[in-house]
Write a protein that holds these residues in place. Structure first.
Motif, PDB file in Angstrom:
ATOM      1  N   VAL A  32       0.866  -1.175   0.000  1.00 33.87           N
ATOM      2  CA  VAL A  32       0.000   0.000   0.000  1.00 33.87           C
ATOM      3  C   VAL A  32       0.906   1.229   0.000  1.00 33.87           C
ATOM      4  O   VAL A  32       2.031   1.169   0.507  1.00 33.87           O
ATOM      5  CB  VAL A  32      -0.950  -0.008   1.228  1.00 33.87           C
ATOM      6  CG1 VAL A  32      -0.192   0.054   2.531  1.00 33.87           C
ATOM      7  CG2 VAL A  32      -1.952   1.123   1.154  1.00 33.87           C
ATOM      8  N   SER A  33       0.449   2.316  -0.579  1.00 33.90           N
ATOM      9  CA  SER A  33       1.301   3.504  -0.618  1.00 33.90           C
ATOM     10  C   SER A  33       1.515   4.050   0.790  1.00 33.90           C
ATOM     11  O   SER A  33       0.647   3.946   1.658  1.00 33.90           O
ATOM     12  CB  SER A  33       0.693   4.588  -1.508  1.00 33.90           C
ATOM     13  OG  SER A  33      -0.391   5.211  -0.866  1.00 33.90           O
ATOM     14  N   LEU A  34       2.675   4.637   1.007  1.00 31.86           N
ATOM     15  CA  LEU A  34       3.026   5.204   2.296  1.00 31.86           C
ATOM     16  C   LEU A  34       2.013   6.285   2.695  1.00 31.86           C
ATOM     17  O   LEU A  34       1.559   6.335   3.832  1.00 31.86           O
ATOM     18  CB  LEU A  34       4.438   5.796   2.227  1.00 31.86           C
ATOM     19  CG  LEU A  34       5.014   6.310   3.532  1.00 31.86           C
ATOM     20  CD1 LEU A  34       6.490   6.031   3.593  1.00 31.86           C
ATOM     21  CD2 LEU A  34       4.766   7.793   3.672  1.00 31.86           C
ATOM     22  N   GLY A  35       1.641   7.149   1.756  1.00 34.12           N
ATOM     23  CA  GLY A  35       0.700   8.221   2.041  1.00 34.12           C
ATOM     24  C   GLY A  35      -0.667   7.705   2.458  1.00 34.12           C
ATOM     25  O   GLY A  35      -1.302   8.249   3.368  1.00 34.12           O
ATOM     26  N   TYR A  36      -1.124   6.653   1.778  1.00 31.04           N
ATOM     27  CA  TYR A  36      -2.445   6.099   2.101  1.00 31.04           C
ATOM     28  C   TYR A  36      -2.423   5.444   3.483  1.00 31.04           C
ATOM     29  O   TYR A  36      -3.357   5.610   4.268  1.00 31.04           O
ATOM     30  CB  TYR A  36      -2.893   5.106   1.029  1.00 31.04           C
ATOM     31  CG  TYR A  36      -4.355   4.767   1.118  1.00 31.04           C
ATOM     32  CD1 TYR A  36      -5.325   5.720   0.814  1.00 31.04           C
ATOM     33  CD2 TYR A  36      -4.774   3.508   1.505  1.00 31.04           C
ATOM     34  CE1 TYR A  36      -6.677   5.423   0.904  1.00 31.04           C
ATOM     35  CE2 TYR A  36      -6.124   3.197   1.592  1.00 31.04           C
ATOM     36  CZ  TYR A  36      -7.070   4.157   1.289  1.00 31.04           C
ATOM     37  OH  TYR A  36      -8.410   3.859   1.384  1.00 31.04           O
ATOM     38  N   LEU A  37      -1.338   4.722   3.801  1.00 30.02           N
ATOM     39  CA  LEU A  37      -1.217   4.115   5.126  1.00 30.02           C
ATOM     40  C   LEU A  37      -1.187   5.198   6.199  1.00 30.02           C
ATOM     41  O   LEU A  37      -1.819   5.060   7.250  1.00 30.02           O
ATOM     42  CB  LEU A  37       0.031   3.238   5.213  1.00 30.02           C
ATOM     43  CG  LEU A  37       0.268   2.549   6.563  1.00 30.02           C
ATOM     44  CD1 LEU A  37      -0.913   1.673   6.960  1.00 30.02           C
ATOM     45  CD2 LEU A  37       1.560   1.737   6.523  1.00 30.02           C
ATOM     46  N   SER A  38      -0.508   6.287   5.928  1.00 27.06           N
ATOM     47  CA  SER A  38      -0.470   7.402   6.872  1.00 27.06           C
ATOM     48  C   SER A  38      -1.872   7.970   7.099  1.00 27.06           C
ATOM     49  O   SER A  38      -2.255   8.259   8.234  1.00 27.06           O
ATOM     50  CB  SER A  38       0.470   8.495   6.352  1.00 27.06           C
ATOM     51  OG  SER A  38       0.435   9.617   7.198  1.00 27.06           O
ATOM     52  N   GLU A  39      -2.637   8.114   6.025  1.00 24.14           N
ATOM     53  CA  GLU A  39      -4.012   8.618   6.154  1.00 24.14           C
ATOM     54  C   GLU A  39      -4.890   7.656   6.950  1.00 24.14           C
ATOM     55  O   GLU A  39      -5.734   8.086   7.742  1.00 24.14           O
ATOM     56  CB  GLU A  39      -4.626   8.864   4.777  1.00 24.14           C
ATOM     57  CG  GLU A  39      -4.040  10.065   4.068  1.00 24.14           C
ATOM     58  CD  GLU A  39      -4.630  10.280   2.689  1.00 24.14           C
ATOM     59  OE1 GLU A  39      -4.913  11.449   2.364  1.00 24.14           O
ATOM     60  OE2 GLU A  39      -4.809   9.282   1.957  1.00 24.14           O
ATOM     61  N   ILE A  40      -4.673   6.364   6.773  1.00 19.07           N
ATOM     62  CA  ILE A  40      -5.426   5.363   7.539  1.00 19.07           C
ATOM     63  C   ILE A  40      -5.085   5.489   9.024  1.00 19.07           C
ATOM     64  O   ILE A  40      -5.965   5.516   9.875  1.00 19.07           O
ATOM     65  CB  ILE A  40      -5.135   3.936   7.020  1.00 19.07           C
ATOM     66  CG1 ILE A  40      -5.748   3.738   5.635  1.00 19.07           C
ATOM     67  CG2 ILE A  40      -5.651   2.882   8.003  1.00 19.07           C
ATOM     68  CD1 ILE A  40      -5.305   2.464   4.934  1.00 19.07           C
ATOM     69  N   GLU A  41      -3.794   5.589   9.336  1.00 18.07           N
ATOM     70  CA  GLU A  41      -3.371   5.693  10.732  1.00 18.07           C
ATOM     71  C   GLU A  41      -3.891   6.971  11.391  1.00 18.07           C
ATOM     72  O   GLU A  41      -4.156   6.986  12.583  1.00 18.07           O
ATOM     73  CB  GLU A  41      -1.850   5.645  10.844  1.00 18.07           C
ATOM     74  CG  GLU A  41      -1.269   4.269  10.700  1.00 18.07           C
ATOM     75  CD  GLU A  41       0.197   4.215  11.078  1.00 18.07           C
ATOM     76  OE1 GLU A  41       0.790   5.266  11.414  1.00 18.07           O
ATOM     77  OE2 GLU A  41       0.765   3.103  11.029  1.00 18.07           O
ATOM     78  N   ARG A  42      -4.017   8.034  10.636  1.00 17.86           N
ATOM     79  CA  ARG A  42      -4.525   9.304  11.179  1.00 17.86           C
ATOM     80  C   ARG A  42      -6.043   9.355  11.210  1.00 17.86           C
ATOM     81  O   ARG A  42      -6.620  10.340  11.668  1.00 17.86           O
ATOM     82  CB  ARG A  42      -3.984  10.488  10.381  1.00 17.86           C
ATOM     83  CG  ARG A  42      -2.494  10.731  10.656  1.00 17.86           C
ATOM     84  CD  ARG A  42      -1.971  11.909   9.865  1.00 17.86           C
ATOM     85  NE  ARG A  42      -1.747  11.490   8.469  1.00 17.86           N
ATOM     86  CZ  ARG A  42      -2.014  12.235   7.411  1.00 17.86           C
ATOM     87  NH1 ARG A  42      -2.513  13.430   7.533  1.00 17.86           N
ATOM     88  NH2 ARG A  42      -1.781  11.771   6.202  1.00 17.86           N
ATOM     89  N   GLY A  43      -6.707   8.301  10.740  1.00 18.30           N
ATOM     90  CA  GLY A  43      -8.151   8.248  10.770  1.00 18.30           C
ATOM     91  C   GLY A  43      -8.824   9.072   9.689  1.00 18.30           C
ATOM     92  O   GLY A  43     -10.011   9.370   9.768  1.00 18.30           O
ATOM     93  N   GLN A  44      -8.079   9.414   8.656  1.00 16.84           N
ATOM     94  CA  GLN A  44      -8.645  10.201   7.557  1.00 16.84           C
ATOM     95  C   GLN A  44      -9.243   9.323   6.472  1.00 16.84           C
ATOM     96  O   GLN A  44     -10.097   9.771   5.718  1.00 16.84           O
ATOM     97  CB  GLN A  44      -7.577  11.123   6.962  1.00 16.84           C
ATOM     98  CG  GLN A  44      -7.114  12.181   7.941  1.00 16.84           C
ATOM     99  CD  GLN A  44      -6.010  13.046   7.375  1.00 16.84           C
ATOM    100  OE1 GLN A  44      -5.347  12.669   6.415  1.00 16.84           O
ATOM    101  NE2 GLN A  44      -5.815  14.197   7.980  1.00 16.84           N
ATOM    102  N   LYS A  45      -8.774   8.098   6.356  1.00 16.87           N
ATOM    103  CA  LYS A  45      -9.297   7.144   5.378  1.00 16.87           C
ATOM    104  C   LYS A  45      -9.728   5.877   6.099  1.00 16.87           C
ATOM    105  O   LYS A  45      -9.131   5.479   7.097  1.00 16.87           O
ATOM    106  CB  LYS A  45      -8.239   6.777   4.325  1.00 16.87           C
ATOM    107  CG  LYS A  45      -7.773   7.923   3.474  1.00 16.87           C
ATOM    108  CD  LYS A  45      -8.825   8.344   2.499  1.00 16.87           C
ATOM    109  CE  LYS A  45      -8.293   9.461   1.614  1.00 16.87           C
ATOM    110  NZ  LYS A  45      -9.280   9.968   0.708  1.00 16.87           N
ATOM    111  N   GLU A  46     -10.749   5.240   5.555  1.00 17.28           N
ATOM    112  CA  GLU A  46     -11.235   3.985   6.119  1.00 17.28           C
ATOM    113  C   GLU A  46     -10.821   2.848   5.185  1.00 17.28           C
ATOM    114  O   GLU A  46     -11.248   2.804   4.031  1.00 17.28           O
ATOM    115  CB  GLU A  46     -12.754   4.037   6.252  1.00 17.28           C
ATOM    116  CG  GLU A  46     -13.276   3.080   7.259  1.00 17.28           C
ATOM    117  CD  GLU A  46     -14.653   3.470   7.745  1.00 17.28           C
ATOM    118  OE1 GLU A  46     -15.420   2.547   8.024  1.00 17.28           O
ATOM    119  OE2 GLU A  46     -14.964   4.668   7.816  1.00 17.28           O
TER     120      GLU A  46
END
Length: 147
Positions: A32-46
């Motif tokens: 998975v892209s680093l940016g997308y994983l970061s967004e998941i961890e920050r609760g911005q993406k589900e």
């Protein structure tokens, strides 16, 4: 209101950081892209169930373990006073379910329940709260997380 994606993100981040791994290492292993994983961890993406399973696999965790941890955190949040409503200024109170402390002026409640879980709740707005939780090791019973 506690957002499920935030609780999932917090649980994933806690596991990753507990293993002293970087976002890059886990994102590469989970494909998975680093940016997308970061967004998941920050609760911005589900994340989808497939992606969540891939991330758990990259972390060496079972999906059921992660979901159980998330479920326990949400269940605890539902039982705490002030999680689903705005935090009012009030003195420190001790209840049978745990100790509740409010940080003056910041809308943050720190809660420790039975010495096994440390939780902090920050009221971001009347309809949004940030919940952070961590497991407390038996020897570290005085540890309380801060948001």
């Amino acid at each position: 209101m506690v957002l499920l994606r935030r609780v999932i993100g917090d649980a994933l981040r806690a596991r990753r950081q507990g293993q002293h791994r970087t976002l890059r290492e886990v994102s590469t292993a989970a494909n998975v892209s680093l940016g997308y994983l970061s967004e998941i961890e920050r609760g911005q993406k589900e994340p989808s169930s497939e992606l969540l399973a891939a991330i758990c696999d990259a972390l060496g965790a079972r999906l059921s373990e992660l979901l159980r941890e998330v479920s326990d955190t949400v269940a605890l949040a539902e039982q705490l006073p002030g999680v689903l409503m705005p935090v009012q200024d009030e003195p420190v109170a001790a209840g049978s379910a745990g100790t509740v402390r409010k940080a003056t002026g910041r809308g943050v409640r720190q809660v420790t329940t039975d010495g096994a879980v440390a939780v902090s709740v920050r009221q971001d707005s009347p309809l949004k709260a940030t919940l952070r939780s961590s497991r407390v090791r038996p020897s570290d019973r005085d540890v309380v997380c801060a948001a």
